[in-house]
Design an enzyme around this catalytic site. Structure first.
Site, PDB file in Angstrom:
ATOM      1  CB  VAL A  58      -5.252  -6.163  -8.008  1.00 24.55           C
ATOM      2  CG1 VAL A  58      -4.247  -7.042  -7.295  1.00 24.55           C
ATOM      3  CG2 VAL A  58      -6.018  -6.995  -9.005  1.00 24.55           C
ATOM      4  CG  ASP A  59      -2.440  -0.730  -5.919  1.00 25.39           C
ATOM      5  OD1 ASP A  59      -2.192   0.391  -6.404  1.00 25.39           O
ATOM      6  OD2 ASP A  59      -1.710  -1.281  -5.087  1.00 25.39           O
ATOM      7  CB  SER A  83      -2.359  -3.722 -17.818  1.00 24.85           C
ATOM      8  OG  SER A  83      -1.297  -2.883 -17.403  1.00 24.85           O
ATOM      9  CB  ILE A  85      -5.078 -12.030  -5.826  1.00 24.92           C
ATOM     10  CG1 ILE A  85      -3.679 -12.672  -5.979  1.00 24.92           C
ATOM     11  CG2 ILE A  85      -4.972 -10.568  -5.383  1.00 24.92           C
ATOM     12  CD1 ILE A  85      -2.872 -12.142  -7.113  1.00 24.92           C
TER      13      ILE A  85
HETATM   14  N1  APR Z   1      -8.223 -10.457  -6.969  1.00 22.47           N
HETATM   15  C1  APR Z   1      -7.903 -10.848  -8.234  1.00 22.47           C
HETATM   16  N2  APR Z   1      -8.126 -10.098  -9.338  1.00 22.47           N
HETATM   17  C2  APR Z   1      -8.711  -8.893  -9.150  1.00 22.47           C
HETATM   18  C3  APR Z   1      -9.065  -8.400  -7.864  1.00 22.47           C
HETATM   19  C4  APR Z   1      -8.800  -9.247  -6.747  1.00 22.47           C
HETATM   20  N3  APR Z   1      -9.098  -8.878  -5.486  1.00 22.47           N
HETATM   21  N4  APR Z   1      -9.607  -7.145  -8.025  1.00 22.47           N
HETATM   22  C5  APR Z   1      -9.600  -6.878  -9.350  1.00 22.47           C
HETATM   23  N5  APR Z   1      -9.067  -7.930 -10.031  1.00 22.47           N
HETATM   24  C6  APR Z   1      -8.835  -8.041 -11.476  1.00 22.47           C
HETATM   25  C7  APR Z   1      -9.624  -7.125 -12.362  1.00 22.47           C
HETATM   26  O1  APR Z   1     -10.890  -7.705 -12.662  1.00 22.47           O
HETATM   27  C8  APR Z   1      -8.723  -7.071 -13.588  1.00 22.47           C
HETATM   28  O2  APR Z   1      -8.965  -8.193 -14.415  1.00 22.47           O
HETATM   29  O3  APR Z   1      -7.478  -7.665 -11.683  1.00 22.47           O
HETATM   30  C9  APR Z   1      -7.309  -7.187 -13.006  1.00 22.47           C
HETATM   31  C10 APR Z   1      -6.523  -5.869 -12.975  1.00 22.47           C
HETATM   32  O4  APR Z   1      -7.416  -4.804 -12.705  1.00 22.47           O
HETATM   33  P1  APR Z   1      -6.973  -3.512 -11.822  1.00 22.47           P
HETATM   34  O5  APR Z   1      -6.891  -3.893 -10.412  1.00 22.47           O
HETATM   35  O6  APR Z   1      -7.893  -2.411 -12.219  1.00 22.47           O
HETATM   36  O7  APR Z   1      -5.478  -3.205 -12.293  1.00 22.47           O
HETATM   37  P2  APR Z   1      -4.949  -2.452 -13.608  1.00 22.47           P
HETATM   38  O8  APR Z   1      -5.869  -2.590 -14.754  1.00 22.47           O
HETATM   39  O9  APR Z   1      -3.537  -2.924 -13.724  1.00 22.47           O
HETATM   40  O10 APR Z   1      -4.962  -0.916 -13.187  1.00 22.47           O
HETATM   41  C11 APR Z   1      -4.053  -0.499 -12.205  1.00 22.47           C
HETATM   42  O11 APR Z   1      -5.786   0.611 -10.999  1.00 22.47           O
HETATM   43  O12 APR Z   1      -6.342   0.058  -8.864  1.00 22.47           O
HETATM   44  C12 APR Z   1      -5.633   0.953  -9.618  1.00 22.47           C
HETATM   45  O13 APR Z   1      -3.817   1.627  -8.208  1.00 22.47           O
HETATM   46  C13 APR Z   1      -4.154   0.858  -9.344  1.00 22.47           C
HETATM   47  O14 APR Z   1      -3.684   2.792 -10.640  1.00 22.47           O
HETATM   48  C14 APR Z   1      -3.606   1.382 -10.619  1.00 22.47           C
HETATM   49  C15 APR Z   1      -4.546   0.822 -11.673  1.00 22.47           C
END
Ligand code: APR
Length: 228
Positions: free
Chosen positions: A56-57, A166, A30
């Site tokens: 993603v964060d 999530s 993304i």
């Molecule tokens: N681009 C698109 N999708 C991504 C990317 C990226 N660069 N990186 C990861 N993903 C996908 C993951 O494979 C997953 O399907 O995004 C989705 C959400 O995963 P997470 O980033 O782990 O988010 P989430 O499950 O909502 O957890 C949030 O994780 O990173 C920490 O600070 C964040 O504490 C928060 C928690």
């Protein structure tokens, strides 16, 4: 790789599925979307601090640069509660034509080991067997998308890219999350001109399959979910 969505088989369905023409699935990062998508806002799967993390964060904060966390410290000192969303500028991502980052904090999928977040429907199952919309986690994830779309309308977003909130660290079942994301995006686009387009950005072909399955089987599950 962009995957075009299945067009409806009959004209009558087209009337129902006009929003489908404004939805797309993209497999990739993304923070590195093709310029041709002309995305002007991306959503972040944030945590309640809004100060960055992994997944993603982490990717978004790295791409936007340190000004993003500093902006969140000063403009959102209390962070963001689970189920809600906050707007920030795009900072370093502006070089890709992105103007807005919409940070949503999704729920952690409840686990027996104490991550219980309570349930909207007393006695509802505590796992993926519950009907869609019958767990508190469903409601919180749905709230994230409703909040994201409200921010997109408020800021005149034209093309919003959404990660699968999530479904990574927070362990929300991916098929279930895809249905919630698609159901709310479809409903929003039925009622609103903005954003003009929504693209679900999946990190793998396997993840994209959950969105395709949700869309292909929408006739089966959209009618009998609990609207949240
Ligand atoms: N681009 C698109 N999708 C991504 C990317 C990226 N660069 N990186 C990861 N993903 C996908 C993951 O494979 C997953 O399907 O995004 C989705 C959400 O995963 P997470 O980033 O782990 O988010 P989430 O499950 O909502 O957890 C949030 O994780 O990173 C920490 O600070 C964040 O504490 C928060 C928690």
């Amino acid at each position: 790789m962009d995957l075009s969505l299945p067009q409806s088989p009959t004209p009558a369905d087209d009337a129902l599925d006009g929003p489908l023409a404004r939805l797309a699935i993209h497999v990739g990062d993304i923070t590195a979307l093709p310029a041709g998508l002309r995305v002007d806002a991306i959503a972040n799967a944030a945590n309640e601090t809004l100060l960055g993390g992994g997944g993603v964060d982490g990717a978004i904060h790295r791409a936007a640069g340190p000004d993003l966390a500093e902006h969140c410290r000063t403009h959102h000192p209390g962070g963001c509660p689970t189920g809600l969303a906050k707007h920030t500028p795009a900072f370093g991502l502006e070089r890709q034509g992105i103007r807005h980052i919409l940070h949503a904090v999704g729920p952690v999928w409840p686990q027996e080991d104490g991550h219980e977040v309570g349930y909207a429907m007393p006695g509802a199952p505590t796992d993926d067997s519950a009907k869609l919309g019958y767990t508190h986690a469903d409601n919180l994830l749905a709230s994230c998308y409703v909040q994201l779309f409200a921010l997109a309308v408020r800021h005149g977003v034209r093309h919003l890219a959404l990660p699968a909130i999530s479904t990574g660290v927070y362990r929300f079942p991916k098929p279930r999350a895809a249905r919630i994301a698609f159901g709310h995006a479809h409903g929003h686009l039925h009622r609103h001109e903005h954003p003009e387009r929504i693209t679900f950005v999946c990190f793998s072909d396997e993840d994209a399959k959950h969105y395709h399955d949700a869309i292909q089987t929408r006739g089966e599950w959209m009618a009998n979910r609990r609207r949240v």
